[in-house]
Design a protein around this motif. Structure first.
Motif, mmCIF file in Angstrom:
data_model
loop_
_atom_site.group_PDB
_atom_site.id
_atom_site.type_symbol
_atom_site.label_atom_id
_atom_site.label_comp_id
_atom_site.label_asym_id
_atom_site.label_seq_id
_atom_site.Cartn_x
_atom_site.Cartn_y
_atom_site.Cartn_z
ATOM 1 N N ASP A 57 -19.909 -24.828 3.397
ATOM 2 C CA ASP A 57 -21.073 -23.924 3.375
ATOM 3 C C ASP A 57 -21.512 -23.570 1.960
ATOM 4 O O ASP A 57 -22.434 -22.783 1.773
ATOM 5 C CB ASP A 57 -20.803 -22.661 4.200
ATOM 6 N N GLY A 58 -20.847 -24.151 0.950
ATOM 7 C CA GLY A 58 -21.290 -23.959 -0.423
ATOM 8 C C GLY A 58 -20.655 -22.801 -1.160
ATOM 9 O O GLY A 58 -20.983 -22.558 -2.326
ATOM 10 N N THR A 59 -19.743 -22.067 -0.505
ATOM 11 C CA THR A 59 -19.043 -21.001 -1.223
ATOM 12 C C THR A 59 -18.284 -21.584 -2.408
ATOM 13 O O THR A 59 -18.248 -20.994 -3.497
ATOM 14 C CB THR A 59 -18.063 -20.277 -0.277
ATOM 15 N N TYR A 60 -17.650 -22.742 -2.201
ATOM 16 C CA TYR A 60 -17.032 -23.515 -3.279
ATOM 17 C C TYR A 60 -17.796 -24.832 -3.357
ATOM 18 O O TYR A 60 -17.479 -25.792 -2.658
ATOM 19 C CB TYR A 60 -15.553 -23.774 -3.005
ATOM 20 N N PRO A 61 -18.846 -24.909 -4.166
ATOM 21 C CA PRO A 61 -19.697 -26.099 -4.185
ATOM 22 C C PRO A 61 -19.005 -27.295 -4.824
ATOM 23 O O PRO A 61 -18.000 -27.155 -5.530
ATOM 24 C CB PRO A 61 -20.899 -25.647 -5.022
ATOM 25 N N PRO A 62 -19.524 -28.508 -4.586
ATOM 26 C CA PRO A 62 -18.952 -29.719 -5.189
ATOM 27 C C PRO A 62 -18.854 -29.598 -6.706
ATOM 28 O O PRO A 62 -19.776 -29.124 -7.368
ATOM 29 C CB PRO A 62 -19.959 -30.801 -4.778
ATOM 30 N N GLY A 63 -17.705 -29.987 -7.237
ATOM 31 C CA GLY A 63 -17.482 -29.933 -8.673
ATOM 32 C C GLY A 63 -16.933 -28.625 -9.177
ATOM 33 O O GLY A 63 -16.505 -28.527 -10.336
ATOM 34 N N SER A 64 -16.945 -27.595 -8.339
ATOM 35 C CA SER A 64 -16.444 -26.291 -8.776
ATOM 36 C C SER A 64 -14.923 -26.264 -8.771
ATOM 37 O O SER A 64 -14.265 -27.062 -8.096
ATOM 38 C CB SER A 64 -16.985 -25.180 -7.868
ATOM 39 N N THR A 65 -14.367 -25.359 -9.526
ATOM 40 C CA THR A 65 -12.911 -25.192 -9.608
ATOM 41 C C THR A 65 -12.505 -23.980 -8.779
ATOM 42 O O THR A 65 -13.097 -22.909 -8.904
ATOM 43 C CB THR A 65 -12.472 -24.986 -11.067
#
Length: 243
Positions: A24-32
């Motif tokens: 759902d984008g809370t932890y988006p792609p590429g995020s740590t």
């Protein structure tokens, strides 16, 4: 990763919470992701449970570990779909299972590796043809873990297998797993049918095919392994692609 039964272990529920947050984008792609202590505090869970859930997410391709950075969300994490454990006959639509062979055999290289089967033991082996309206659409080879393993981890599955129903082994496993936590991993590769499998599927030996391998576990121990051969012309397998 997939869940069978109505009761879910805390680690599985935690896995799904984090997976949902990724999708759902809370932890988006590429995020740590936050550090383990901080994330455990945010989620209100123990660090051992969190660590196990993070390892499963890494195995399933949602996370990667970067030295000096930490756990990061993969740029194209798998979406929910194929990670849900389902028998192939259900995924391919209205097909019937035709039992070709129900036997016991000694471990092969495949089962020794994926079921951790020791030399000299006997494994249940089922060979089945999945038949659509007018032609065979898949050939399945399925093996169950040794009897002593099933007796310790999943006696209901062992009992259901003994009846040798006219169904896929994975279907039998799932139907006998109420309240039992199942996890699974699958692999997909391209191949050719070859002579024997071509004869069984009524296709030329050089017909291109998709080979799907599956390993299903209970409490981290393999209880079933399978190979499924889907030739050209088989119904589309509803696998959700990375986006």
């Amino acid at each position: 990763m997939a869940v069978g039964g109505q009761q879910r272990r805390p680690v599985v529920a935690l896995y799904e919470r984090i997976a949902d947050a990724i999708h759902d984008g809370t932890y988006p792609p590429g995020s740590t992701l936050p550090s383990e202590p901080r994330l455990a505090g945010e989620l209100g869970v123990s660090r051992p449970a969190l660590r196990e859930a993070l390892l499963l997410l890494q195995e399933d391709g949602l996370l990667s570990v970067r030295r000096g950075v930490g756990r990061t969300v993969n740029a194209h994490p798998p979406r929910r779909g194929f990670e849900q454990l389902q028998a192939l006959d259900g995924l391919l639509g209205p097909v019937r299972v035709r039992a070709l062979l129900r036997s016991r055999e000694e471990p092969t290289d495949f089962t020794a590796q994926h079921l951790l089967a020791p030399a000299g033991c006997e494994l249940r082996f089922w060979e089945s043809l999945l038949v659509g309206a007018d032609l065979a659409v898949a050939l399945s080879h399925e093996w169950a873990a040794p009897e002593d393993v099933l007796g310790r981890l999943h006696p209901a599955f062992a009992e259901a297998l003994a009846a040798e129903p006219a169904a896929a082994m994975l279907t039998v496993l799932m139907e006998s797993s109420r309240g039992v936590q199942l996890s699974a991993h699958s692999g997909v590769s391209a191949t050719l049918l070859g002579r024997r499998r071509g004869e069984q599927l009524e296709r030329p030996a050089d017909t291109p095919a998709v080979l799907i391998t599956q390993v299903v576990r209970v409490e981290g121990t393999p209880v079933m392994a399978a190979k499924h051969m889907l030739p050209t012309g088989a119904p589309a397998l509803p696998v959700i692609q990375n986006g």
